[in-house]
Design a protein around this motif. Structure first.
Motif, PDB file in Angstrom:
ATOM      1  N   THR A 104       0.822  -1.216   0.000  1.00 39.38           N
ATOM      2  CA  THR A 104       0.000   0.000   0.000  1.00 39.38           C
ATOM      3  C   THR A 104       0.856   1.266   0.000  1.00 39.38           C
ATOM      4  O   THR A 104       0.366   2.349   0.310  1.00 39.38           O
ATOM      5  CB  THR A 104      -0.949   0.015   1.220  1.00 39.38           C
ATOM      6  OG1 THR A 104      -0.180  -0.161   2.430  1.00 39.38           O
ATOM      7  CG2 THR A 104      -1.962  -1.107   1.122  1.00 39.38           C
ATOM      8  N   ALA A 239      -5.512  -2.437   2.431  1.00 38.00           N
ATOM      9  CA  ALA A 239      -6.134  -1.903   1.217  1.00 38.00           C
ATOM     10  C   ALA A 239      -7.529  -1.364   1.498  1.00 38.00           C
ATOM     11  O   ALA A 239      -7.905  -0.293   1.011  1.00 38.00           O
ATOM     12  CB  ALA A 239      -6.192  -2.993   0.144  1.00 38.00           C
ATOM     13  N   ASN A 242      -7.408   1.945   3.292  1.00 37.11           N
ATOM     14  CA  ASN A 242      -7.050   3.019   2.374  1.00 37.11           C
ATOM     15  C   ASN A 242      -8.257   3.484   1.565  1.00 37.11           C
ATOM     16  O   ASN A 242      -8.361   4.654   1.209  1.00 37.11           O
ATOM     17  CB  ASN A 242      -5.937   2.557   1.428  1.00 37.11           C
ATOM     18  CG  ASN A 242      -4.560   2.665   2.070  1.00 37.11           C
ATOM     19  OD1 ASN A 242      -4.406   3.249   3.139  1.00 37.11           O
ATOM     20  ND2 ASN A 242      -3.566   2.098   1.421  1.00 37.11           N
TER      21      ASN A 242
END
Length: 260
Positions: A104, A239, A242
């Protein structure tokens, strides 16, 4: 019954604007500060596994620690180590966490192999120390193995590591969170996860936590689960966070501007 204990842990130093930091560190992979980070990761992982797996071994021999006690040990040791070296290395102590941060783009990809090697070395040395201390009639396997089906253990390890990484990203990489509570939040998450998954999978959430004792005891039953599931879970957790992060702006800027 599965061998209980996990460990995780864990934490990246809070900084939402991570891209410049990655570029700055990428060129200093062989610098003294980077080697200091590796030493911190190795020692942190050593103490994590020594305390966590030690509680598992002592409970097998003396039957006094109990499952809640083992969970508390894992949670407390992670919390203490996060506050101790989190400002030095990020206090990952977990290859799955390091890889997830790299995927990431919150950790330099070129530094991942060295971090993982340091973590695994710390875990193996700690498992070896426990093997020497509790030899003979006290010799006990301090690793993890499924007590049910492989699929059941894989799913549980995936979900618990997803949850752990999601919490790590929320409290340790988002400037809108209260950074001083990162160690407490991560330690509490590990405590909760070990409490209810320990009897099933051992509550690993950490490839190094499982692989170190496996190497020392030459016991590799189901090891692929503890290498693959936590890694996939951590990447997925980072993920997803995010996606819902919205912005890298500090909370004070969001409140002042009224927008993201």
């Amino acid at each position: 019954m599965a061998e209980i204990g996990s460990h995780d842990v864990v934490v990246e130093v809070k900084d939402t604007n991570s891209t410049p930091e990655i570029k700055e560190e990428a060129g200093s992979s062989f610098s003294l500060p980077f080697f200091q980070k590796l030493i911190a990761e190795m020692l942190g992982t050593y103490f994590l596994i020594f305390a966590g797996c030690g509680s598992v071994v002592v409970n097998k021999n003396e039957k006094v620690v109990t499952l809640p006690g083992i969970a508390i040990v894992w949670g407390l040791v992670v919390m203490v180590l996060v506050y101790c070296v989190g400002h030095i290395s990020g206090a990952h102590f977990n290859p799955a966490v390091t890889i997830a941060f790299a995927v990431t783009r919150r950790f330099p990809l070129k530094q991942v192999p060295a971090y993982v090697l340091a973590q695994q070395l710390g875990s193996t040395l700690a498992a070896g120390t426990l093997r020497l201390l509790f030899s003979g009639g006290h010799d006990q396997f301090a690793g993890t193995q499924p007590s049910g089906s492989d699929l059941q253990s894989f799913v549980i390890e995936f979900i618990t590591t997803f949850y752990l990484m999601f919490v790590i990203c929320g409290v340790a990489t988002d400037s809108r969170a209260i950074g001083e509570l990162a160690g407490l939040a991560v330690g509490a998450t590990i405590l909760l996860n070990v409490m209810f998954t320990g009897p099933i999978t051992g509550g690993s959430m950490n490839p190094a936590r499982s692989l170190g004792p496996a190497i020392v005891s030459n016991h590799y039953k189901g090891i692929w689960i503890y290498l693959l599931a936590p890694t996939m879970g951590a990447i997925s957790g980072a993920a997803v966070y995010n996606i819902i992060r919205f912005t890298n702006k500090p909370l004070r800027e969001v409140v002042r501007s009224g927008s993201y």
